[in-house]
Write a protein that holds these residues in place. Structure first.
Motif, mmCIF file in Angstrom:
data_model
loop_
_atom_site.group_PDB
_atom_site.id
_atom_site.type_symbol
_atom_site.label_atom_id
_atom_site.label_comp_id
_atom_site.label_asym_id
_atom_site.label_seq_id
_atom_site.Cartn_x
_atom_site.Cartn_y
_atom_site.Cartn_z
ATOM 1 N N GLY A 107 0.807 -1.207 0.000
ATOM 2 C CA GLY A 107 0.000 0.000 0.000
ATOM 3 C C GLY A 107 0.836 1.251 0.000
ATOM 4 N N LYS A 108 0.142 2.360 0.161
ATOM 5 C CA LYS A 108 0.775 3.675 0.235
ATOM 6 C C LYS A 108 0.249 4.322 1.500
ATOM 7 N N TRP A 109 1.162 4.636 2.426
ATOM 8 C CA TRP A 109 0.782 5.176 3.714
ATOM 9 C C TRP A 109 1.465 6.520 3.938
ATOM 10 N N THR A 110 0.735 7.464 4.504
ATOM 11 C CA THR A 110 1.329 8.724 4.922
ATOM 12 C C THR A 110 1.482 8.667 6.440
ATOM 13 N N LEU A 111 2.726 8.748 6.873
ATOM 14 C CA LEU A 111 3.071 8.605 8.278
ATOM 15 C C LEU A 111 3.409 9.960 8.884
ATOM 16 N N ASP A 112 2.841 10.241 10.033
ATOM 17 C CA ASP A 112 3.198 11.410 10.823
ATOM 18 C C ASP A 112 4.515 11.052 11.500
ATOM 19 N N THR A 113 5.613 11.534 10.952
ATOM 20 C CA THR A 113 6.940 11.046 11.297
ATOM 21 C C THR A 113 7.708 12.011 12.192
ATOM 22 N N THR A 114 8.342 11.443 13.217
ATOM 23 C CA THR A 114 9.248 12.175 14.086
ATOM 24 C C THR A 114 10.537 11.368 14.172
ATOM 25 N N VAL A 115 11.646 11.989 13.777
ATOM 26 C CA VAL A 115 12.935 11.302 13.767
ATOM 27 C C VAL A 115 13.910 12.052 14.662
ATOM 28 N N GLY A 116 14.447 11.332 15.652
ATOM 29 C CA GLY A 116 15.456 11.908 16.527
ATOM 30 C C GLY A 116 16.839 11.710 15.935
ATOM 31 N N PHE A 117 17.643 12.755 15.963
ATOM 32 C CA PHE A 117 19.015 12.701 15.458
ATOM 33 C C PHE A 117 19.998 12.934 16.588
ATOM 34 N N GLU A 118 21.193 12.450 16.376
ATOM 35 C CA GLU A 118 22.271 12.619 17.344
ATOM 36 C C GLU A 118 23.554 12.868 16.553
ATOM 37 N N LYS A 119 24.325 13.855 16.968
ATOM 38 C CA LYS A 119 25.582 14.158 16.280
ATOM 39 C C LYS A 119 26.721 13.436 16.985
ATOM 40 N N ILE A 120 27.427 12.607 16.230
ATOM 41 C CA ILE A 120 28.556 11.843 16.753
ATOM 42 C C ILE A 120 29.741 12.088 15.826
ATOM 43 N N ASP A 121 30.837 12.565 16.403
ATOM 44 C CA ASP A 121 32.045 12.852 15.625
ATOM 45 C C ASP A 121 31.749 13.703 14.389
ATOM 46 N N GLY A 122 30.881 14.717 14.560
ATOM 47 C CA GLY A 122 30.608 15.667 13.488
ATOM 48 C C GLY A 122 29.634 15.191 12.429
ATOM 49 N N LYS A 123 29.009 14.026 12.608
ATOM 50 C CA LYS A 123 28.086 13.484 11.621
ATOM 51 C C LYS A 123 26.752 13.159 12.273
ATOM 52 N N TRP A 124 25.652 13.317 11.525
ATOM 53 C CA TRP A 124 24.314 13.081 12.052
ATOM 54 C C TRP A 124 23.902 11.623 11.900
ATOM 55 N N TYR A 125 23.319 11.083 12.983
ATOM 56 C CA TYR A 125 22.843 9.696 13.011
ATOM 57 C C TYR A 125 21.432 9.670 13.575
ATOM 58 N N PHE A 126 20.656 8.655 13.163
ATOM 59 C CA PHE A 126 19.304 8.449 13.682
ATOM 60 C C PHE A 126 19.386 7.737 15.021
ATOM 61 N N SER A 127 18.587 8.192 15.969
ATOM 62 C CA SER A 127 18.485 7.464 17.220
ATOM 63 C C SER A 127 17.076 6.891 17.434
ATOM 64 N N LYS A 128 16.075 7.489 16.773
ATOM 65 C CA LYS A 128 14.709 7.006 16.955
ATOM 66 C C LYS A 128 13.851 7.447 15.784
ATOM 67 N N TRP A 129 12.973 6.552 15.317
ATOM 68 C CA TRP A 129 11.987 6.884 14.290
ATOM 69 C C TRP A 129 10.635 6.500 14.829
#
Length: 131
Positions: A107-129
């Motif tokens: 299917g095709k779903w529209t998700l109300d999305t919240t993504v947590g980011f964390e900066k490690i050694d100058g680069k952005w990473y996901f911590s939670k979706w």
């Protein structure tokens, strides 16, 4: 050609653009089933919260992508906003429309999305979706 489309008229600061581009990379890695890129982008403590409420660790999530349980085909990111509580842990909020086959249902779903980011050694990473 990218399978990820951005639908926004906003202009973004350099740092907000870095975060948004990282999210676009992640969405493309889902579609491509790029295990190396997913492992690179997601922190070890990453958690996905499905719209059903099911929670998955990084390992469980990537495993289900790689074994075909979760299949992503297209993504549209709609009106993203980057929220800053502090300089090291911003949150990207957007509606994300995914064309996918998830647990056997296509299917095709529209998700109300919240993504947590964390900066490690100058680069952005996901911590939670959370969607």
């Amino acid at each position: 050609m990218s399978d990820v489309k951005l639908n926004s008229n906003k202009s973004f600061s350099d740092e907000d653009s870095e975060i948004l581009n990282r999210f676009i990379e992640f969405q493309q890695a889902l579609i491509d089933k790029d295990e190396d890129k997913l492992n690179e982008i997601l922190t070890e403590k990453y958690e996905l919260i499905h719209m059903s409420g099911k929670r998955q660790t990084k390992e469980e999530f990537i495993s289900e992508i790689m074994d075909g349980t979760l299949n992503y085909y297209e993504s549209e990111i709609i009106d993203p906003t980057v929220l800053w509580d502090d300089s090291e842990r911003p949150t990207l909020v957007a509606d994300v429309t995914l064309t996918a086959k998830v647990y056997g249902i296509k299917g095709k779903w529209t998700l109300d999305t919240t993504v947590g980011f964390e900066k490690i050694d100058g680069k952005w990473y996901f911590s939670k979706w959370d969607n």
